[in-house]
Design a protein around this motif. Structure first.
Motif, short mmCIF file in Angstrom:
data_model
loop_
_atom_site.label_atom_id
_atom_site.label_comp_id
_atom_site.label_asym_id
_atom_site.label_seq_id
_atom_site.Cartn_x
_atom_site.Cartn_y
_atom_site.Cartn_z
N ILE A 216 16.08 -0.03 -62.10
CA ILE A 216 15.57 0.10 -61.05
C ILE A 216 15.09 1.58 -60.66
O ILE A 216 15.84 2.39 -61.01
N TYR B 144 8.11 -2.96 -52.63
CA TYR B 144 8.69 -3.24 -53.81
C TYR B 144 7.85 -3.47 -54.95
O TYR B 144 6.82 -4.48 -54.69
N THR C 107 7.00 -4.97 -58.36
CA THR C 107 8.05 -5.73 -59.13
C THR C 107 7.14 -6.15 -60.69
O THR C 107 5.79 -5.90 -60.52
N VAL D 45 14.84 -10.72 -59.98
CA VAL D 45 14.21 -10.01 -58.78
C VAL D 45 13.81 -10.75 -57.74
O VAL D 45 14.27 -10.43 -56.66
N ARG E 14 9.44 1.55 -64.72
CA ARG E 14 9.42 -0.14 -64.52
C ARG E 14 8.90 -0.87 -65.76
O ARG E 14 9.81 -1.94 -66.34
N SER F 296 12.98 -5.34 -63.85
CA SER F 296 12.86 -4.16 -63.27
C SER F 296 11.86 -4.23 -62.16
O SER F 296 11.04 -4.88 -62.06
N PHE G 43 11.58 0.75 -56.49
CA PHE G 43 12.21 0.44 -54.95
C PHE G 43 11.42 1.69 -54.19
O PHE G 43 12.01 2.85 -54.38
#
Ligand SMILES: [Zn+2]
Length: 420
Positions: A321, A331, A333, A346, A377, A388, A391
């Protein structure tokens, strides 16, 4: 009566609509070269005026003040400039101001061409405890009408500041420099299951610190990094609470630490932070574009550390993260159709966070373009199979809420990692 009722309904609808608006997220990442570029250091010292007893200073670590002019009407205009260009719209400012006799002064914050005012001013008497400036002492000029991004910002602002003999600190975000981070690292390292080590040096020779929580040789590892971008203080604050929760005395945290080891790089860009950069490292580079080329010592020290850990322990990174700040909580992702070492982690985690926080709807932007890795990430996922994400915490997310969210997030993550 009817009209008032209608007006109320209209207002209510508009308010509800405004609350639903969500940040659409950044456009796809541009791949750029990451070989070092020159940066401009800021001149440090006191700014004084022959016909005034007001003084400004930038003679401390972090953020920027690049010039001060006294205007005809007795007000002041300060100028904030970046380390180099092109650069993101994140002008990070801080200064001290005082006068021989107490009074109120008007100070205009202005920026280099193309840049606008972003960070809501905070005031402090000691450079440690900060309070947002009262909205009646703050005026915006030529504000854009977009909801997020550069189009939402004013070109300049005016602050009404009470000055006296004791210096007043003014800053774009809470001033969290490498020495503040070091204090936090030292504090948390007093726990017997927390250690710290130096894994390399930044371009300007500052230590790259890793904090280890849990056993040294665990095969089940988690990677946490923060502050690749200097002004992104809210992301850093969330990271701190996240880590403090994992290092807490709760039964869950104790159980978690028996199984997992968490590695934390709390300050990825110490040179940028201490020199008050808006975005880049001392190498003049956005470090979060260097996770495939590894031209910069900050990113390559973390790459080497992770590779060594994986080789030494013959273990795996299950989760990675990277904490940042942007216009609003979001977020970024990895698309859930891509599977790493713990598929679905996640997605399940963000669902659990949503359930645990009443009225909270996570804003999730998945990405399936991971190569070239370029950003942390992608590197965590592609090189190590770590599930991962990035954030991102809003610049203005209330500090008590960001802490609450970080705490809930840490607890739900530990629960899920233990369940698998
Ligand atoms: Zn960032």
């Amino acid at each position: 009566m009817k009209r008032i009722g209608l007006l109320f309904v209209l207002l209510f609808t508009l308010t509800a609509y405004a609350q639903e608006k969500k940040y659409a997220g950044q456009p796809p990442i541009t791949i750029v070269p990451t070989t070092s570029l020159p940066v401009q250091k800021q001149w440090k010292g006191e700014f004084t005026f022959p016909d005034s007893d007001i003084s400004f200073s930038n003679d401390f670590i972090g953020a920027r003040l690049n010039g001060v002019a006294k205007n005809q009407d007795g007000s002041f205009t300060v100028l904030i400039t970046s380390e180099n260009t092109p650069i993101n719209m994140s002008p990070w400012y801080a200064f001290k101001v005082w006068s021989k006799s107490p009074r109120t002064i008007d100070v205009f914050l202005t920026y280099q061409q193309g840049a606008k005012h972003r960070y809501y001013p905070k005031l402090s008497t000691d450079g440690r405890e900060w309070t947002a400036i009262d909205s009646t002492d703050y005026v915006e000029y030529e504000k854009g009408d977009a909801d997020f991004g550069a189009g939402s910002l004013p070109v300049k602002v005016k602050l009404k500041l009470p000055v006296g003999k004791k210096a007043l600190w003014v800053a774009g975000q809470e001033l969290e420099t490498s020495s503040h981070v070091k204090d936090w690292v030292n504090r948390i390292s007093r726990k017997k299951f927390v250690t710290q080590q130096v894994i390399g040096q930044s371009t300007e020779g500052r230590d790259m610190n890793v904090v280890t929580i849990g056993k040294e040789k665990s095969k089940q590892m988690v990677m946490v990094i923060s502050r690749q971008h200097p002004p992104e203080v809210t992301g850093y604050l969330a990271m701190r609470t996240f880590i403090e929760t994992i290092a807490s005395d709760s039964r869950l945290a104790k159980k978690f630490r028996r199984k997992y080891t968490v590695y934390v790089v709390p300050l990825m860009n110490p040179d940028g932070v201490d020199n008050g950069h808006w975005r880049h490292s001392k190498g003049g580079i956005d470090l979060n574009r260097d996770w495939s080329n590894f031209n910069q010592p900050e990113t390559s020290s973390v790459r080497d550390f992770m590779n060594n850990r994986a080789a030494d322990t013959k273990g795996k990174f299950f989760f990675g993260i990277d904490f940042h700040s942007t216009w609003d909580d979001i977020y970024y992702t990895v698309d859930p159709k891509l599977e790493g070492n713990m598929p679905g982690l996640v997605t399940d985690w963000l669902t659990a966070v949503k359930t645990a926080l009443p009225n909270y709807e996570p804003n999730i932007k998945p990405n399936d373009q991971l190569i070239p890795t370029a950003v942390s990430r992608n590197y965590f996922f592609v090189a190590h199979g770590a599930e991962s994400l990035v954030f991102e915490v809003g610049d203005n997310t209330p500090r008590d809420f960001l802490k609450e969210k970080a705490k809930v997030s840490a607890n739900e993550l530990m629960r899920l990692l233990l369940d698998r």
